[in-house]
Design an enzyme around this catalytic site. Structure first.
Site, short mmCIF file in Angstrom:
data_model
loop_
_atom_site.label_atom_id
_atom_site.label_comp_id
_atom_site.label_asym_id
_atom_site.label_seq_id
_atom_site.Cartn_x
_atom_site.Cartn_y
_atom_site.Cartn_z
N PRO A 1 -32.39 -4.19 20.17
CA PRO A 1 -32.36 -3.78 18.76
C PRO A 1 -31.14 -4.37 18.07
CG PRO A 1 -31.79 -1.94 20.20
CD PRO A 1 -32.23 -3.05 21.08
N CYS A 2 -31.34 -4.90 16.89
CA CYS A 2 -30.23 -5.52 16.16
C CYS A 2 -30.50 -5.37 14.68
CB CYS A 2 -30.13 -7.00 16.53
SG CYS A 2 -28.69 -7.82 15.83
#
Length: 529
Positions: free
Chosen positions: A76-77
């Site tokens: 996740p970013c």
């Protein structure tokens, strides 16, 4: 068979796609979410599962499982812009998980890796703030950095003793409210532009706030103590008749200061290199580097020898029934190829539509309970419905049985909106009267909310369609978990586990297995040379 590990595996979309080629076997996966782990483990029963990537030592994997050939994953970013002062975090901890993904590749040194993420990952909003631990890496690999600022507090709220408090985490802690109290009061303040929701929030949280206040520590700074006590006294009054206007007036300054403390503490605890500046607005002056630059400079270096490429893959171009656009990075050791191309769709691919994906489920009654679906062993598609569709036959189970054809019960007000929205339309197509008292800011409501799918087109990007309240193309009901899974190209035999919303979320978070399979076949072209 080539060996694969899947990081941030979720329910297993990437793993399933690689497995479907019959050329890859998944040896290990890392996933922290309990419900996603349950789903993954039910299907991939022989795969070793690990919880927290921060705690996994990947140096042992090649010995334990045999040489790992490919690492896949979607860490996740999320982008963070300092122009948005509403964030409750200064540092997005999810962005730091990309470093853990890179660490896994460095320790395993696979033939190839695949990283799937949001389309904006390559943009300037996805950045790491430089920590002391980063300095050697940044210098060694010549990673570009730039000056950056983290907003902390507007200048009008500055007070005596502020600089002294920000010197240490302990001083910040002594002047902070408890996390629970901050969250409750912040929820009330966030509803300030919607009077109905504001009153509801005050009624809901006043009693619990009053109890939390009793446990608050004595605040040493005089100014913070005084403005906090004004808030506390309002919520502690005996008649509990809290004035919304008075509450918002008293909350603005102390919440701004408390948010500053949260951000400043993050900067100190993460050992971010920088200084606090009080000359105008209070800010932290730091340095940052782009996430994409960090990845390519480290993995593309002469130490690691990966040829790296990236691109946006539009799912609909590959025969998948949704307009999902995801950023994919592919790296392959240079001993296999000096240049990596991205997968490209066939020229003769025709659009696969929502009809192709879910039309055969139209006559299958939706259940409203996970327990009922499991007790009845799923649902059966009528024989006459099977022949409605000619595409995506591989997704259908041979015994016509489907699981997770479960959805939320629709309340009367939502049902009236469903009936008013035509295929392809969304929340904004409703009359003014039907929109009111629904969302805090009607104009900013996303186009994915209350979206009625269109049988003749591919769907939009599948996220948590329950939260967005997606509507069936023909029926006045919400899209079921199985229908969302079909749009994601999960086969019917792949079951999801957990509470209803958790299952919707697992589907929305996943990489479409059909797209993962295309990527897997593309990688084979390189590593089989």
């Amino acid at each position: 068979m080539y060996k694969v590990i899947d990081l941030f595996a979720g329910a297993g979309g990437l793993s399933l796609g690689f497995e479907q080629t019959k050329r890859f076997e998944i040896k290990a996966a890392v996933e922290k979410n309990g419900y996603a782990k349950e789903t993954y483990s039910k299907y991939f029963q022989d795969v070793d599962m690990y919880d927290d990537i921060n705690e996994v030592d990947f140096t042992s994997f090649n010995k334990k499982y045999g040489k790992i050939d490919v690492v896949v994953g979607g860490p996740p970013c999320q982008g963070f812009s300092n122009a948005n002062r509403q964030h409750n975090q200064a540092i997005n901890q999810n962005n730091k998980l990309v470093k853990q993904y890179i660490r896994a590749i460095l320790q395993i040194q696979p033939k190839a890796f695949v990283m799937e993420n949001v389309g904006m990952l390559k943009s300037d909003v996805h950045r790491f703030y430089i920590e002391r631990a980063d300095v050697d890496v940044v210098d060694k690999y010549s990673i570009p950095t730039k000056k950056d600022t983290i907003f902390l507090l507007e200048k009008k709220w500055k007070f005596n003793g502020l600089g002294s408090i920000l010197e240490s985490e302990s001083k910040i802690d002594s002047n902070m409210w408890s996390e629970e109290l901050f969250k409750a009061l912040n929820i009330i303040y966030k509803n300030r532009n919607n009077q109905l929701k504001l009153k509801k929030a005050i009624n809901k949280y006043t009693d619990s706030i009053s109890k939390m206040i009793d446990n608050e520590q004595q605040i040493p700074n005089k100014h913070i103590r005084e403005i906090s006590e004004d808030v506390f006294n309002l919520f502690k009054q005996k008649n509990r008749n809290v004035s919304p206007k008075r509450a918002i007036s008293l909350l603005e300054e102390p919440l701004a200061i408390q948010k500053m403390f949260i951000h400043a503490k993050e900067i100190l605890s993460n050992d971010i290199i920088g200084t606090f500046d009080y000359s105008d607005d209070v800010v932290a002056k730091v340095r940052s580097c782009a996430v994409y630059d960090y990845l390519t400079h480290v993995l593309g270096s002469s130490d690691n020898e990966y040829a790296i490429n990236n691109g946006i893959l539009a799912a609909v171009d590959f025969g998948i029934p949704q307009k999902r656009r995801r950023f994919v990075i592919i790296g392959v050791k240079r001993k296999y190829t000096p240049v990596v191309d991205m997968p490209s769709p066939s020229k003769n691919v025709q659009m696969t539509t929502v009809f192709d994906a879910i039309a055969d489920l139209e006559d299958v009654p939706v259940r409203y309970s996970i327990e009922e679906d499991e007790a009845e062993d799923g649902a059966l598609i009528p024989k006459e419905s099977i022949n409605k569709v000619t595409k995506l036959k591989s997704l259908r189970s041979k015994n016509r049985r489907v699981y997770n054809h479960v959805g939320p019960q629709t309340r009367e007000i939502a049902l009236s909106r469903f009936k008013a929205i035509k295929p392809g339309e969304n929340f904004h197509a409703l009359s003014k009267e039907m929109k009111e008292n629904t969302y805090t800011n009607i104009e900013r409501t996303q186009n994915t909310v209350y979206l009625r799918l269109n049988y003749e087109e591919a769907s939009g990007t599948v996220i948590n369609v329950r939260k967005s309240m997606w509507i069936h193309p023909e029926l006045d009901r919400a899209v079921s978990i199985r229908e969302a899974a079909r749009l994601q190209t999960f086969p019917d035999y792949f079951r999801f586990y957990g509470p209803k919303d958790a299952e919707y979320q697992q589907v929305g978070n996943a990489v479409p297995p059909m797209l993962a399979q295309i990527i897997a076949k593309h990688i084979l072209k390189y590593i089989e040379k």
